[in-house]
Design an enzyme around this catalytic site. Structure first.
Site, PDB file in Angstrom:
ATOM      1  N   SER A   7       1.996   4.602  -0.609  1.00  0.00           N
ATOM      2  CA  SER A   7       2.971   4.843  -1.514  1.00  0.00           C
ATOM      3  C   SER A   7       3.212   2.682  -1.135  1.00  0.00           C
ATOM      4  CB  SER A   7       3.509   5.638  -2.419  1.00  0.00           C
ATOM      5  OG  SER A   7       4.620   5.860  -1.618  1.00  0.00           O
ATOM      6  N   THR A  48       5.242  -1.997  -5.945  1.00  0.00           N
ATOM      7  CA  THR A  48       3.546  -1.175  -6.031  1.00  0.00           C
ATOM      8  C   THR A  48       3.313  -0.026  -5.220  1.00  0.00           C
ATOM      9  OG1 THR A  48       2.433  -2.003  -4.169  1.00  0.00           O
ATOM     10  CG2 THR A  48       2.904  -3.240  -6.429  1.00  0.00           C
ATOM     11  N   TYR A  83       0.650   0.924  -4.320  1.00  0.00           N
ATOM     12  CA  TYR A  83      -0.611   0.814  -3.905  1.00  0.00           C
ATOM     13  C   TYR A  83      -1.239   0.743  -2.046  1.00  0.00           C
ATOM     14  CZ  TYR A  83      -1.485  -1.866  -7.765  1.00  0.00           C
ATOM     15  OH  TYR A  83      -1.556  -2.284  -9.178  1.00  0.00           O
ATOM     16  N   ASN A 120     -12.553   2.438  -0.391  1.00  0.00           N
ATOM     17  CA  ASN A 120     -11.960   2.218   1.644  1.00  0.00           C
ATOM     18  C   ASN A 120     -13.552   0.749   1.426  1.00  0.00           C
ATOM     19  OD1 ASN A 120     -12.760   1.250   4.212  1.00  0.00           O
ATOM     20  ND2 ASN A 120     -12.442   3.296   4.567  1.00  0.00           N
ATOM     21  N   ASP A 164     -16.761   3.560   5.607  1.00  0.00           N
ATOM     22  CA  ASP A 164     -15.960   2.726   5.667  1.00  0.00           C
ATOM     23  C   ASP A 164     -16.360   1.045   5.456  1.00  0.00           C
ATOM     24  OD1 ASP A 164     -13.719   1.646   7.100  1.00  0.00           O
ATOM     25  OD2 ASP A 164     -13.936   2.835   8.878  1.00  0.00           O
TER      26      ASP A 164
END
Length: 324
Positions: A109, A132, A134, A184, A235
């Site tokens: 986080s 945030t 993210y 990703n 990826d």
């Protein structure tokens, strides 16, 4: 009744003899990359290949935070600075020359994005980790100066990740897709109408067709044209000017290439992959103005070093935001 020694027996041979056998893509056009530059004799989690307007290559080491700068002509390697944020994962370059560095933080986080000069000065928080949740892995600019980013959170049965758009003023964040498992790699088509996203732990490729506003998905526009196989998964990725998509396969020592509709049309193998070497292939990127592709990989699991490899792709690389 047969004795055990006379029973039909499986043997390791052919594809089953490889540490990372290729099954479903075995009929694709396949080439093997050539070594281009050793970054370190130590295994470093190399990522984030990006070229500036002068043709200098930037990349980073995720776990130690080192930012590298490579002169493609002399192969000189410099280390201009170390990320002050934990686990940087990608570098994208603004057309004003600043480096935008995505970082994963604690992988839960505390990720974000900061901007800095090529020497690491004048640091500015673009998305702050304190405000945030993210976990930001990668991003791609559009021609307006806004950008899309991937949220790397979750796992296969807990899809917390997603893709978001940040407006050019860096004040508004709009969700594009959510509830995916470890978003990703991300790339934007040459006409900016299609967003490509790799979903690592679910082994999926997303193709998202966008309306003119860049944030609304067209009716029936979010599709999954390809399911990958094997450990670990897709990826980082990039496109060429023909809108072919090049996807690094992490844990497999190869890059898969897709046409603009999401059909696989080729693959690039990293030397030593069948023996289990250099499997952590993470990011492909074109040398500006050419069809020469650079791919980073490392051999952490086998005690080896960190390398850049090269091949020629189908077409010249797309000239993205920093060159416009």
């Amino acid at each position: 009744m047969m004795s055990q020694q006379d029973l039909p027996t499986l043997f390791y041979s052919g594809k089953s003899n490889s540490a990372v056998p290729i099954i479903s893509e075995s009929e694709l056009q396949t080439i093997t990359a050539e070594p281009w530059l050793e970054i370190s004799k130590k295994g470093l989690q190399l990522e984030g290949l990006n070229f500036d307007r002068q043709g200098q290559l930037f990349l980073l080491d995720v776990f130690e935070g080192n930012i590298f700068k490579v002169n493609p002509e002399t192969k000189e390697i410099k280390q201009p600075f170390v990320s002050h944020k934990a686990n940087p994962a990608a570098i994208k370059i603004h057309k004003d020359g600043r480096l935008f560095v995505c970082y994963l933080g604690d992988f839960k986080s505390t990720g974000g994005i900061f901007a800095a000069t090529e020497n690491g000065d004048n640091i500015q928080d673009i998305i702050e980790d304190l405000s945030t949740t993210y976990c930001i892995d990668d991003m791609v600019f559009d021609s307006k100066g806004g950008f899309y980013f991937t949220d790397f959170r979750g796992y296969s049965t807990n899809p917390l990740g997603g893709v978001y758009y940040v407006a050019p003023d860096f004040r508004t964040v709009t969700p594009i897709i959510q509830n995916i498992s470890v978003a990703n790699g991300i790339a934007l088509s040459t006409d900016e109408k299609v967003l490509w996203v790799t979903e690592t732990t679910a082994n999926r490729l997303h193709r998202i067709a966008l309306e003119d506003d860049g944030v609304t998905i067209q009716p029936f526009g979010a599709t999954i044209p390809y399911y990958f196989t094997g450990h670990e998964g897709p990826d980082s990725c990039c496109i060429d000017r023909d809108d072919n998509l090049y996807v690094a396969m992490y844990g497999q020592g190869r890059v898969l290439v897709f046409n603009k509709r999401g059909y696989p049309i080729g693959q690039i193998l990293i030397p030593g992959r069948d023996e289990g070497h250099m499997l952590r292939s993470t990011h492909p990127q074109f040398i500006p103005g050419t069809n020469q592709l650079i791919i980073c990989a490392n051999d952490i699991e086998m005690g080896g070093g960190s390398m850049l490899y090269t091949v020629n792709g189908f077409a010249k690389g797309h000239q993205s935001f920093q060159f416009q």
